[in-house]
Design a protein around this motif. Structure first.
Motif, PDB file in Angstrom:
ATOM      1  N   ALA A 174       0.821  -1.210   0.000  1.00 25.52           N
ATOM      2  CA  ALA A 174       0.000   0.000   0.000  1.00 25.52           C
ATOM      3  C   ALA A 174       0.857   1.264   0.000  1.00 25.52           C
ATOM      4  CB  ALA A 174      -0.928  -0.005   1.210  1.00 25.52           C
ATOM      5  N   LEU A 175       2.032   1.208   0.636  1.00 28.81           N
ATOM      6  CA  LEU A 175       2.910   2.376   0.723  1.00 28.81           C
ATOM      7  C   LEU A 175       3.980   2.388  -0.364  1.00 28.81           C
ATOM      8  CD1 LEU A 175       3.393   2.527   4.605  1.00 28.81           C
ATOM      9  CD2 LEU A 175       1.993   4.038   3.195  1.00 28.81           C
ATOM     10  N   ARG A 176       3.922   1.438  -1.287  1.00 32.46           N
ATOM     11  CA  ARG A 176       4.898   1.310  -2.375  1.00 32.46           C
ATOM     12  C   ARG A 176       6.323   1.132  -1.829  1.00 32.46           C
ATOM     13  NH1 ARG A 176       5.498   5.595  -5.669  1.00 32.46           N
ATOM     14  NH2 ARG A 176       4.452   7.057  -4.243  1.00 32.46           N
ATOM     15  N   MET A 177       6.416   0.337  -0.763  1.00 30.99           N
ATOM     16  CA  MET A 177       7.702  -0.054  -0.220  1.00 30.99           C
ATOM     17  C   MET A 177       8.143  -1.370  -0.861  1.00 30.99           C
ATOM     18  SD  MET A 177       8.675   2.266   1.878  1.00 30.99           S
ATOM     19  CE  MET A 177       7.832   3.812   2.187  1.00 30.99           C
ATOM     20  N   ASN A 178       9.323  -1.851  -0.465  1.00 30.12           N
ATOM     21  CA  ASN A 178       9.843  -3.080  -1.046  1.00 30.12           C
ATOM     22  C   ASN A 178       9.211  -4.279  -0.337  1.00 30.12           C
ATOM     23  OD1 ASN A 178      11.465  -5.304  -1.917  1.00 30.12           O
ATOM     24  ND2 ASN A 178      13.019  -3.825  -2.543  1.00 30.12           N
ATOM     25  N   GLU A 179       8.214  -4.858  -0.986  1.00 30.67           N
ATOM     26  CA  GLU A 179       7.469  -5.964  -0.385  1.00 30.67           C
ATOM     27  C   GLU A 179       8.350  -7.185  -0.146  1.00 30.67           C
ATOM     28  OE1 GLU A 179       3.403  -8.506  -1.415  1.00 30.67           O
ATOM     29  OE2 GLU A 179       3.860  -6.652  -2.502  1.00 30.67           O
ATOM     30  N   ASP A 180       9.299  -7.445  -1.047  1.00 29.61           N
ATOM     31  CA  ASP A 180      10.191  -8.594  -0.867  1.00 29.61           C
ATOM     32  C   ASP A 180      11.037  -8.441   0.393  1.00 29.61           C
ATOM     33  OD1 ASP A 180       9.328  -9.879  -3.170  1.00 29.61           O
ATOM     34  OD2 ASP A 180      10.890  -9.008  -4.429  1.00 29.61           O
ATOM     35  N   LEU A 181      11.539  -7.235   0.631  1.00 30.75           N
ATOM     36  CA  LEU A 181      12.347  -6.998   1.828  1.00 30.75           C
ATOM     37  C   LEU A 181      11.505  -7.155   3.089  1.00 30.75           C
ATOM     38  CD1 LEU A 181      14.834  -6.133   3.399  1.00 30.75           C
ATOM     39  CD2 LEU A 181      14.308  -3.747   2.827  1.00 30.75           C
ATOM     40  N   ALA A 182      10.313  -6.568   3.093  1.00 28.61           N
ATOM     41  CA  ALA A 182       9.441  -6.695   4.259  1.00 28.61           C
ATOM     42  C   ALA A 182       9.108  -8.154   4.532  1.00 28.61           C
ATOM     43  CB  ALA A 182       8.163  -5.884   4.048  1.00 28.61           C
TER      44      ALA A 182
END
Length: 335
Positions: A92-100
């Motif tokens: 939703a925040l356009r962060m790095n989903e793979d890292l999270a």
């Protein structure tokens, strides 16, 4: 151009300016050729998912020791719920989903059998102390793959180490996981406590229910939306003061009424005794450790630390069986 390089370009074009780009990672302790398909954090996620420590989480306690029902959470299902919440917020925040997701899947790899009761037992007896978040990093940096570790990126290890309440992750994805961990256990531990008969929904203070909601669905929805709304366009992951206060209050309520509840804790003295007896036995008989742990001692690791590594890696059932094999007499077989 490789598939990985195209994926990295998409990150640059789409991600928030505050996201962690795969192409800008601080790298690994040991350099290795990049994958032609997967960016570095996706590769880390896969390594964690295929690790032995991750598979063992399915038989490690979350809150209720060795629950007999099929629907109580284990350390593995907790981890999956953390990962799901972290992915939702990151996307939703356009962060790095793979890292999270990699941080979330790895954050509890170092947890002991029998949950925090086991952690406290090892911390009391090990001369180096014991903390599951540090042990999780030790698992991925050293213990997996027979002493070679998983060689994960700096950002994933930083997020794993700093997922605790007092931690300070260096990436926003790490901050997402730090909050997602609390969101997950606050909600699913209430659910398990209701199932166990330790709590009734009406026991949850009205002041928290008014803010968070009356059901797990409502609480998850409220907490996730609050983080997304108040973190958009910011170089931080934050909550509104009202929501943060309610979440902290709910966490304190759980500590007082579930985690420290006499019914839930009545077996913990036995847990401490069991693990401390195992520790003392293997300190006196280190050659009975499995080969990979003997190799660690041969490489210069302290015996006390390696014995802790061995016990921390046990599942609940394995620890009980090891104790039984060592200390409970067996009947003479009939021929």
């Amino acid at each position: 151009m490789t598939i990985r390089e195209m994926a990295e370009q998409r990150e640059v074009a789409y991600f928030s300016p505050y996201a962690s780009l795969s192409s800008k990672s601080r790298g690994r302790d040991r350099e290795e050729p990049p994958c032609d398909i997967r960016p570095v954090y996706q590769r880390d996620r896969d390594r964690i998912l295929h690790s032995k420590a991750f598979r063992r989480l399915k038989h490690k306690t979350q809150v209720f020791l060795l629950p007999q029902g099929d629907h109580y959470r284990t350390r593995l299902t907790h981890t999956l719920e953390v990962a799901q919440t972290a992915r939702t917020i990151a996307r939703a925040l356009r962060m790095n989903e793979d890292l999270a997701e990699a941080i979330a899947l790895g954050h509890d790899l170092g947890h002991t059998p029998f949950g925090h009761a086991g952690e406290q037992a090892l911390n009391e007896i090990c001369p180096f102390g014991f903390a599951h978040f540090e042990q999780s990093v030790r698992v991925v940096e050293l213990l997996e793959k027979n002493g070679k570790g998983l060689n994960l990126t700096w950002e994933v290890c930083d997020g794993i180490r700093n997922h605790r309440t007092s931690g300070h992750p260096s990436t926003l994805e790490g901050k997402i996981v730090r909050l997602s961990d609390k969101i997950a256990y606050i909600n699913h531990d209430i659910d398990d406590a209701l199932r166990a008969g330790i709590l009734k929904e009406a026991d949850v203070p009205a002041e928290y229910r008014e803010v968070l909601g009356d059901t797990i669905r409502e609480r998850l929805n409220a907490l996730i939306h609050d983080i997304v709304i108040h973190s958009q366009g910011k170089d931080d992951i934050v909550m509104s003061p009202e929501m943060e206060k309610a979440m902290r209050g709910m966490r304190n309520f759980l500590f007082e009424n579930v985690y420290h509840n006499p019914l839930a804790k009545r077996e913990e003295k036995k847990v401490r005794h069991l693990l401390q007896e195992l520790y003392q036995y293997y300190i006196e008989h280190p050659l009975e450790l499995s080969e990979e742990y003997l190799n660690l001692m041969d490489a210069g690791q302290e015996k006390e630390r390696v014995v802790c590594d061995y016990i921390a890696g046990m599942t609940d059932q394995y620890a009980m069986q090891a104790f039984a094999d060592l200390y409970i007499p067996k009947a003479w077989p009939v021929k």
